[in-house]
Scaffold this motif. Structure first.
Motif, short mmCIF file in Angstrom:
data_model
loop_
_atom_site.label_atom_id
_atom_site.label_comp_id
_atom_site.label_asym_id
_atom_site.label_seq_id
_atom_site.Cartn_x
_atom_site.Cartn_y
_atom_site.Cartn_z
N UNK A 199 91.63 45.02 69.68
CA UNK A 199 92.01 46.04 70.66
C UNK A 199 93.49 45.92 71.04
N UNK A 200 93.96 44.68 71.19
CA UNK A 200 95.38 44.46 71.50
C UNK A 200 96.26 44.98 70.38
N UNK A 201 95.84 44.73 69.14
CA UNK A 201 96.62 45.20 68.00
C UNK A 201 96.63 46.73 67.94
N UNK A 202 95.49 47.35 68.19
CA UNK A 202 95.41 48.81 68.19
C UNK A 202 96.29 49.40 69.28
N UNK A 203 96.28 48.77 70.45
CA UNK A 203 97.13 49.22 71.55
C UNK A 203 98.60 49.09 71.16
N UNK A 204 98.95 48.00 70.52
CA UNK A 204 100.34 47.78 70.13
C UNK A 204 100.82 48.81 69.13
N UNK A 205 99.92 49.25 68.25
CA UNK A 205 100.30 50.21 67.21
C UNK A 205 100.54 51.62 67.75
#
Length: 374
Positions: A199-205
């Motif tokens: 989820x953190x990675x998706x938010x960052x993208x």
């Protein structure tokens, strides 16, 4: 459900608060442009004048001075081509297609700006269809466009939106996004939860849009302080937002690498220690503190102090490769945010705890490599 509805209403009201001055500028400017073109220029139906105000001022973010130039030149080009061809070949469906095609072709060859090309084409349409029957000359329509553009700029100067509110709102979006990525990555490390890391990675993208919106907002804010005498004496305050623009973009780029490595690290035999999650949270809180201090018009000294405290902390020992990269990227984020507070790059990197035994500060080879691939 009620909380989501309440948040949506607050968001819409906040957006209206930012756009309300532009709406007033459009409404008042359109009426003044119409009246000026009728009373001062003697034009019976100067529809280009209020239209020019609406395009010039708008309710979005962008470069108004450039829009005025593109508008007036685009209208002049469309009117010129339209008048010339309509007088020669008359009006009709195929004549309309020819007039619009030629006007837009010439516009693209001169300037590929979307507004410039659109104005040339729409002006040619009006000349080839509605306008001939009203007997207005091409020079009159050019004068109407120029009148509307000048009045639009005057409306921005004398009834300006707050450039600081515009910059603050969009910088908040960037720093909120950065804070959220770091918070979720920290929680993923603490709970050893790969789903939270994903989820953190998706938010960052999804954060690049916030950066681009901030860049457009900053351009609008700078233009307002340049046009409006009401804000000339407060340009130094806006300079803090300009200083933060590039560093916060870099901080988000580094946060993307950090979140990707956080996800990878949770599958390794030696996952990152909880102390790393604590450092992430401190940087996240410093980003929000930077947001508050800039919004209040203060020098961001508290945010700088919080970041320096993280920079001076010793790193954990015995880490896996991904954890090393996470630390390197977090250090990069700290340097970026320190620069956003006004520190020079050399001073910010010197504040970091040395990574090697030789005692040299700054970025490690792992950090530089990770940043290049971010």
């Amino acid at each position: 459900m009620l909380n989501r509805l309440s948040d949506l209403v607050k968001e819409r009201l906040g957006t209206f608060g930012l756009t309300a001055p532009s709406i007033v500028q459009c409404a008042v400017g359109a009426a003044l442009a119409w009246t000026a073109a009728i009373e001062l220029l003697g034009h019976p139906a100067p529809f280009f004048a209020p239209i020019s105000v609406l395009i010039c001022v708008g309710v979005g973010l962008g470069q108004r001075l450039r829009r005025v130039v593109e508008l007036v030149v685009g209208v002049s080009l469309g009117v010129g081509v339209g008048d010339l061809l309509v007088a020669w070949i008359g009006s009709g469906a195929w004549q309309l297609a020819l007039v619009v095609g030629l006007a837009m072709t010439v516009a693209v060859l001169l300037n590929s700006g979307a507004l410039f090309v659109a104005q040339a084409g729409s002006s040619a349409v009006l000349v080839a269809t509605l306008v001939p029957g009203e007997g207005a000359g091409g020079l009159d329509r050019m004068a109407d466009a120029l009148t509307g553009g000048v009045i639009g700029i005057a409306a921005v100067a004398l009834m300006p939106a707050s450039p600081f509110a515009i910059a603050a709102k969009h910088l908040s979006g960037v720093l909120d996004a950065l804070s959220t990525v770091l918070e979720r990555a920290a929680e993923a490390i603490e709970k050893r939860d790969a789903d939270l890391a994903a989820e953190a990675l998706e938010e960052a993208r999804t954060t690049q849009a916030a950066v681009e919106e901030y860049e457009a907002a900053l351009e609008t804010s700078k233009e307002i302080t340049m046009i409006s005498p009401l804000h000339w004496h407060r340009r130094a305050r806006l300079a803090r937002y300009e200083t933060a623009a590039v560093p916060v973009d870099l901080a988000l780029r580094n946060a993307r690498v950090l979140s990707r490595r956080t996800l990878a690290s949770l599958g390794e035999s030696s996952p990152p220690p909880a102390a790393l999650a604590e450092a992430m949270r401190e940087v996240s809180e410093a980003a929000l503190l930077l947001q508050l201090e800039l919004g209040a018009g203060r020098e961001p000294t508290l945010a700088r102090q919080a970041l320096l405290a993280v920079a001076a902390r010793e790193r954990p020992r015995g880490l896996g490769f991904s954890a090393h990269v996470i630390i390197a990227q977090l250090r990069s984020v700290v340097v970026d945010l320190l620069q956003a507070t006004g520190m020079e790059h050399e001073e910010a990197t010197a504040a970091l705890t040395p990574l090697d035994e030789g005692g040299s500060g700054g970025r490690s080879g792992v950090e530089d490599e990770a940043t290049r691939h971010g």
